[in-house]
Design an enzyme around this catalytic site. Structure first.
Site, PDB file in Angstrom:
ATOM      1  N   ALA A  48       0.820  -1.221   0.000  1.00 47.34           N
ATOM      2  CA  ALA A  48       0.000   0.000   0.000  1.00 47.34           C
ATOM      3  C   ALA A  48       0.844   1.258   0.000  1.00 47.34           C
ATOM      4  O   ALA A  48       0.314   2.364   0.110  1.00 47.34           O
ATOM      5  CB  ALA A  48      -0.938  -0.003   1.213  1.00 47.34           C
TER       6      ALA A  48
ATOM      7  N   ILE B  14       5.826   3.029  -3.591  1.00 55.41           N
ATOM      8  CA  ILE B  14       6.366   2.197  -4.671  1.00 55.41           C
ATOM      9  C   ILE B  14       5.311   1.171  -5.093  1.00 55.41           C
ATOM     10  O   ILE B  14       5.086   0.953  -6.293  1.00 55.41           O
ATOM     11  CB  ILE B  14       7.671   1.492  -4.233  1.00 55.41           C
ATOM     12  CG1 ILE B  14       8.761   2.537  -3.973  1.00 55.41           C
ATOM     13  CG2 ILE B  14       8.131   0.479  -5.282  1.00 55.41           C
ATOM     14  CD1 ILE B  14      10.059   1.973  -3.412  1.00 55.41           C
TER      15      ILE B  14
ATOM     16  N   ASN C 148      14.538  -0.646  10.141  1.00 48.45           N
ATOM     17  CA  ASN C 148      14.075  -1.545   9.076  1.00 48.45           C
ATOM     18  C   ASN C 148      14.662  -2.949   9.159  1.00 48.45           C
ATOM     19  O   ASN C 148      14.011  -3.911   8.740  1.00 48.45           O
ATOM     20  CB  ASN C 148      14.411  -0.944   7.704  1.00 48.45           C
ATOM     21  CG  ASN C 148      13.480   0.212   7.341  1.00 48.45           C
ATOM     22  OD1 ASN C 148      12.426   0.383   7.955  1.00 48.45           O
ATOM     23  ND2 ASN C 148      13.854   1.008   6.350  1.00 48.45           N
TER      24      ASN C 148
ATOM     25  N   ASN D  95      15.276   0.058   2.225  1.00 50.67           N
ATOM     26  CA  ASN D  95      16.641   0.498   2.569  1.00 50.67           C
ATOM     27  C   ASN D  95      17.014   0.293   4.034  1.00 50.67           C
ATOM     28  O   ASN D  95      16.132   0.314   4.883  1.00 50.67           O
ATOM     29  CB  ASN D  95      16.762   1.994   2.231  1.00 50.67           C
ATOM     30  CG  ASN D  95      17.075   2.203   0.770  1.00 50.67           C
ATOM     31  OD1 ASN D  95      17.876   1.481   0.192  1.00 50.67           O
ATOM     32  ND2 ASN D  95      16.437   3.208   0.162  1.00 50.67           N
TER      33      ASN D  95
ATOM     34  N   ASP E 226      19.975   2.827  -9.684  1.00 59.65           N
ATOM     35  CA  ASP E 226      21.263   3.532  -9.857  1.00 59.65           C
ATOM     36  C   ASP E 226      21.800   3.295 -11.278  1.00 59.65           C
ATOM     37  O   ASP E 226      22.318   4.216 -11.918  1.00 59.65           O
ATOM     38  CB  ASP E 226      22.277   3.024  -8.827  1.00 59.65           C
ATOM     39  CG  ASP E 226      21.693   3.008  -7.426  1.00 59.65           C
ATOM     40  OD1 ASP E 226      21.459   4.087  -6.872  1.00 59.65           O
ATOM     41  OD2 ASP E 226      21.421   1.903  -6.908  1.00 59.65           O
TER      42      ASP E 226
ATOM     43  N   ARG F 167      19.846   5.326 -13.690  1.00 55.81           N
ATOM     44  CA  ARG F 167      20.228   6.740 -13.540  1.00 55.81           C
ATOM     45  C   ARG F 167      21.547   7.006 -14.266  1.00 55.81           C
ATOM     46  O   ARG F 167      21.713   8.041 -14.931  1.00 55.81           O
ATOM     47  CB  ARG F 167      20.402   7.068 -12.052  1.00 55.81           C
ATOM     48  CG  ARG F 167      19.087   7.140 -11.300  1.00 55.81           C
ATOM     49  CD  ARG F 167      19.314   7.144  -9.786  1.00 55.81           C
ATOM     50  NE  ARG F 167      18.067   7.398  -9.083  1.00 55.81           N
ATOM     51  CZ  ARG F 167      17.870   7.168  -7.789  1.00 55.81           C
ATOM     52  NH1 ARG F 167      18.842   6.659  -7.044  1.00 55.81           N
ATOM     53  NH2 ARG F 167      16.715   7.441  -7.229  1.00 55.81           N
TER      54      ARG F 167
ATOM     55  N   HIS G 151      24.114   0.278  -2.342  1.00 56.72           N
ATOM     56  CA  HIS G 151      23.104   1.255  -2.776  1.00 56.72           C
ATOM     57  C   HIS G 151      23.108   2.385  -1.742  1.00 56.72           C
ATOM     58  O   HIS G 151      22.267   2.443  -0.842  1.00 56.72           O
ATOM     59  CB  HIS G 151      21.728   0.588  -2.872  1.00 56.72           C
ATOM     60  CG  HIS G 151      20.629   1.567  -3.170  1.00 56.72           C
ATOM     61  ND1 HIS G 151      20.583   2.313  -4.318  1.00 56.72           N
ATOM     62  CD2 HIS G 151      19.540   1.942  -2.442  1.00 56.72           C
ATOM     63  CE1 HIS G 151      19.519   3.098  -4.301  1.00 56.72           C
ATOM     64  NE2 HIS G 151      18.871   2.897  -3.163  1.00 56.72           N
TER      65      HIS G 151
HETATM   66  P1  NAD Z   1       6.252   4.024   1.811  1.00 52.32           P
HETATM   67  O1  NAD Z   1       6.404   4.504   3.209  1.00 52.32           O
HETATM   68  O2  NAD Z   1       5.414   4.807   0.875  1.00 52.32           O
HETATM   69  O3  NAD Z   1       5.686   2.544   1.826  1.00 52.32           O
HETATM   70  C1  NAD Z   1       6.218   1.553   2.637  1.00 52.32           C
HETATM   71  C2  NAD Z   1       5.097   0.610   2.968  1.00 52.32           C
HETATM   72  O4  NAD Z   1       5.659  -0.481   3.684  1.00 52.32           O
HETATM   73  C3  NAD Z   1       4.019   1.233   3.864  1.00 52.32           C
HETATM   74  O5  NAD Z   1       2.743   1.064   3.261  1.00 52.32           O
HETATM   75  C4  NAD Z   1       4.137   0.471   5.169  1.00 52.32           C
HETATM   76  O6  NAD Z   1       2.881   0.273   5.817  1.00 52.32           O
HETATM   77  C5  NAD Z   1       4.731  -0.857   4.685  1.00 52.32           C
HETATM   78  N1  NAD Z   1       5.427  -1.628   5.704  1.00 52.32           N
HETATM   79  C6  NAD Z   1       6.166  -1.187   6.741  1.00 52.32           C
HETATM   80  N2  NAD Z   1       6.615  -2.225   7.465  1.00 52.32           N
HETATM   81  C7  NAD Z   1       6.157  -3.336   6.874  1.00 52.32           C
HETATM   82  C8  NAD Z   1       6.263  -4.707   7.162  1.00 52.32           C
HETATM   83  N3  NAD Z   1       6.937  -5.161   8.238  1.00 52.32           N
HETATM   84  N4  NAD Z   1       5.667  -5.602   6.341  1.00 52.32           N
HETATM   85  C9  NAD Z   1       4.974  -5.170   5.256  1.00 52.32           C
HETATM   86  N5  NAD Z   1       4.815  -3.877   4.949  1.00 52.32           N
HETATM   87  C10 NAD Z   1       5.412  -2.975   5.742  1.00 52.32           C
HETATM   88  O7  NAD Z   1       7.736   3.828   1.238  1.00 52.32           O
HETATM   89  P2  NAD Z   1       8.170   3.616  -0.294  1.00 52.32           P
HETATM   90  O8  NAD Z   1       8.400   4.923  -0.910  1.00 52.32           O
HETATM   91  O9  NAD Z   1       7.251   2.638  -0.949  1.00 52.32           O
HETATM   92  O10 NAD Z   1       9.619   2.956  -0.068  1.00 52.32           O
HETATM   93  C11 NAD Z   1       9.762   1.670   0.498  1.00 52.32           C
HETATM   94  C12 NAD Z   1      11.231   1.377   0.768  1.00 52.32           C
HETATM   95  O11 NAD Z   1      11.955   1.293  -0.466  1.00 52.32           O
HETATM   96  C13 NAD Z   1      11.960   2.437   1.590  1.00 52.32           C
HETATM   97  O12 NAD Z   1      12.819   1.809   2.529  1.00 52.32           O
HETATM   98  C14 NAD Z   1      12.773   3.199   0.558  1.00 52.32           C
HETATM   99  O13 NAD Z   1      13.896   3.834   1.124  1.00 52.32           O
HETATM  100  C15 NAD Z   1      13.167   2.048  -0.350  1.00 52.32           C
HETATM  101  N6  NAD Z   1      13.615   2.406  -1.705  1.00 52.32           N
HETATM  102  C16 NAD Z   1      14.657   1.712  -2.240  1.00 52.32           C
HETATM  103  C17 NAD Z   1      15.101   1.979  -3.509  1.00 52.32           C
HETATM  104  C18 NAD Z   1      16.235   1.227  -4.117  1.00 52.32           C
HETATM  105  O14 NAD Z   1      16.694   1.629  -5.200  1.00 52.32           O
HETATM  106  N7  NAD Z   1      16.748   0.156  -3.546  1.00 52.32           N
HETATM  107  C19 NAD Z   1      14.462   2.973  -4.268  1.00 52.32           C
HETATM  108  C20 NAD Z   1      13.400   3.681  -3.697  1.00 52.32           C
HETATM  109  C21 NAD Z   1      12.983   3.381  -2.409  1.00 52.32           C
HETATM  110  C1  LMR Z   2      16.685   6.030  -4.102  1.00 50.24           C
HETATM  111  O1  LMR Z   2      17.817   5.740  -4.486  1.00 50.24           O
HETATM  112  O2  LMR Z   2      15.969   6.854  -4.708  1.00 50.24           O
HETATM  113  C2  LMR Z   2      16.106   5.317  -2.906  1.00 50.24           C
HETATM  114  O3  LMR Z   2      17.051   4.503  -2.299  1.00 50.24           O
HETATM  115  C3  LMR Z   2      15.448   6.228  -1.958  1.00 50.24           C
HETATM  116  C4  LMR Z   2      16.453   7.059  -1.182  1.00 50.24           C
HETATM  117  O4  LMR Z   2      16.375   7.077   0.047  1.00 50.24           O
HETATM  118  O5  LMR Z   2      17.312   7.681  -1.806  1.00 50.24           O
END
Ligand code: NAD
Ligand code: LMR
Length: 331
Positions: A13, A16, A105, A131, A159, A162, A187
């Site tokens: 929900a 992402i 996390n 993350n 990345d 990008r 990352h």
């Molecule tokens: P968000 O806060 O919009 O959504 C996260 C969702 O996870 C929320 O709906 C929350 O209720 C849910 N959640 C929390 N704990 C949970 C659990 N134990 N089990 C199941 N669901 C759970 O965040 P987002 O923008 O969707 O980002 C999610 C994660 O992805 C963040 O940690 C963000 O930093 C990471 N991210 C990583 C990359 C990458 O390139 N690796 C890129 C973008 C974001």
């Molecule tokens: C990104 O690279 O956009 C994600 O990992 C979100 C962040 O915290 O930068």
């Protein structure tokens, strides 16, 4: 029509999730012949929002979406799953580094690793996005001792994409003209975006660009800091581009990489490739075929890239030390 595969999305929900689920259901990751069952995990306070997202998925009448499971129980979410996309985790805010999220996390990935171990299909593949992705992936993998290590990856495809875009813009070409970009390491802001082996329309990228100052002073920091720059502009971390990168990662693994090109994935540093010690999740250039990846071996680094690889390796070792208590019993 093939029989459906099960795809688990955690944090379904969230931001992402709201892009990702619709693209999965549209067939963007597995192709137009592959039906899917979406198994969506959330925490209890977000279950109502998840029901709303599921209503919208229904309203799309996606031909490939055969069923949906909505749950706050990891055992249900990962039951018989073929693909576990671990997105659910807190995002960072302005002024934070991704590693600041580690103690909040990290524990999520202990329980989810165990639930994958106990419930997933024998062919499960796991992609960690939440993350700090590399170290969370290490936590999940170490708590899933019966799942082969090579099934785990953390996402550095955003990345990679990008970096492709920055190089294409600089060279004045289309993104499809750029091949063999590599992202090494974590990352995080220490990641190593590397164009030394890249090709632009088949010619060596460093020569085509001919501007080493741009490579070192603009290209590398821009890619390293792009996530932060998006947060500063948008007020939230990247979501649609992250969902797109998840689709790209999964499609590369499921359907293979094109001949002559490679992509970046953070995978277990099991073989000590490029002098990286075993036991961390490290981004490498990889090629994919038949659902498996191979690290691209034998690339020679200029000294500055070797030094940057050492820095990102040390950061990953420090992150591992911070979560030592969350690492399972897996050798
Ligand atoms: P968000 O806060 O919009 O959504 C996260 C969702 O996870 C929320 O709906 C929350 O209720 C849910 N959640 C929390 N704990 C949970 C659990 N134990 N089990 C199941 N669901 C759970 O965040 P987002 O923008 O969707 O980002 C999610 C994660 O992805 C963040 O940690 C963000 O930093 C990471 N991210 C990583 C990359 C990458 O390139 N690796 C890129 C973008 C974001
Ligand atoms: C990104 O690279 O956009 C994600 O990992 C979100 C962040 O915290 O930068």
């Amino acid at each position: 029509m093939k029989s459906p595969i099960r795809v688990t999305v955690t944090g379904a929900a969230g931001q992402i999730g709201y892009s990702l689920l619709f693209r999965l259901a549209a067939g963007d990751a597995f192709g137009p012949e592959q039906p899917i069952i979406l198994q969506m995990l959330e925490i209890p306070p977000a279950m109502q929002a998840l029901k709303g997202v599921a209503m919208e998925l229904e309203d799309c009448a996606f031909p490939l979406l055969h069923d949906m499971v909505l749950t706050d129980d990891p055992a249900v979410a990962f039951r018989d799953t073929n693909w576990a996309l671990l997105v659910g985790a807190k995002p960072r805010g302005k002024g934070q580094e991704r590693s600041d999220l580690i103690r909040d996390n990290g524990p999520i990935f202990v329980g989810q690793g165990r639930a994958i171990n106990e419930n997933a299909a024998p062919d499960v593949r796991v992609l960690v996005v939440g993350n700090p992705a590399n170290t969370n992936c290490l936590i999940a993998m170490s708590n899933a001792p019966d799942v082969p290590k090579e099934r785990f990856a953390a996402m550095t495809r955003l990345d990679h994409n990008r970096a492709v875009n920055q190089v294409a813009k600089k060279a004045g070409v289309h993104v499809t003209d750029v091949q063999r970009i590599a992202i090494w390491g974590n990352h995080s802001a220490t990641q190593v975006p590397d164009l030394n082996h890249a090709l632009i329309r088949g010619e060596p990228a460093p020569q085509v660009i001919g501007d080493e100052t741009w490579v070192r002073d603009t290209f590398i920091p821009t890619v390293q800091q792009r996530g932060k720059a998006v947060i500063e502009m948008r007020g939230h971390s990247s979501a649609a581009s992250a969902a797109n990168a998840i689709i790209d990662h999964v499609r590369s693994l499921a359907l293979g990489t094109p001949e002559g090109d490679w992509v970046s994935m953070a995978v277990p540093s099991e073989l000590g490739e490029y002098g990286v010690p075993e036991g961390i999740i490290f981004s490498y250039p990889v090629t994919c075929r038949d659902g498996h990846y191979s690290v691209v071996n034998g690339l020679e680094h200029p000294d500055y890239i070797g030094e940057m690889i050492e820095v990102t390796t040390q950061e990953l070792l420090r992150e591992r030390a911070v979560v030592e208590d969350l690492l399972g019993s897996r050798p």
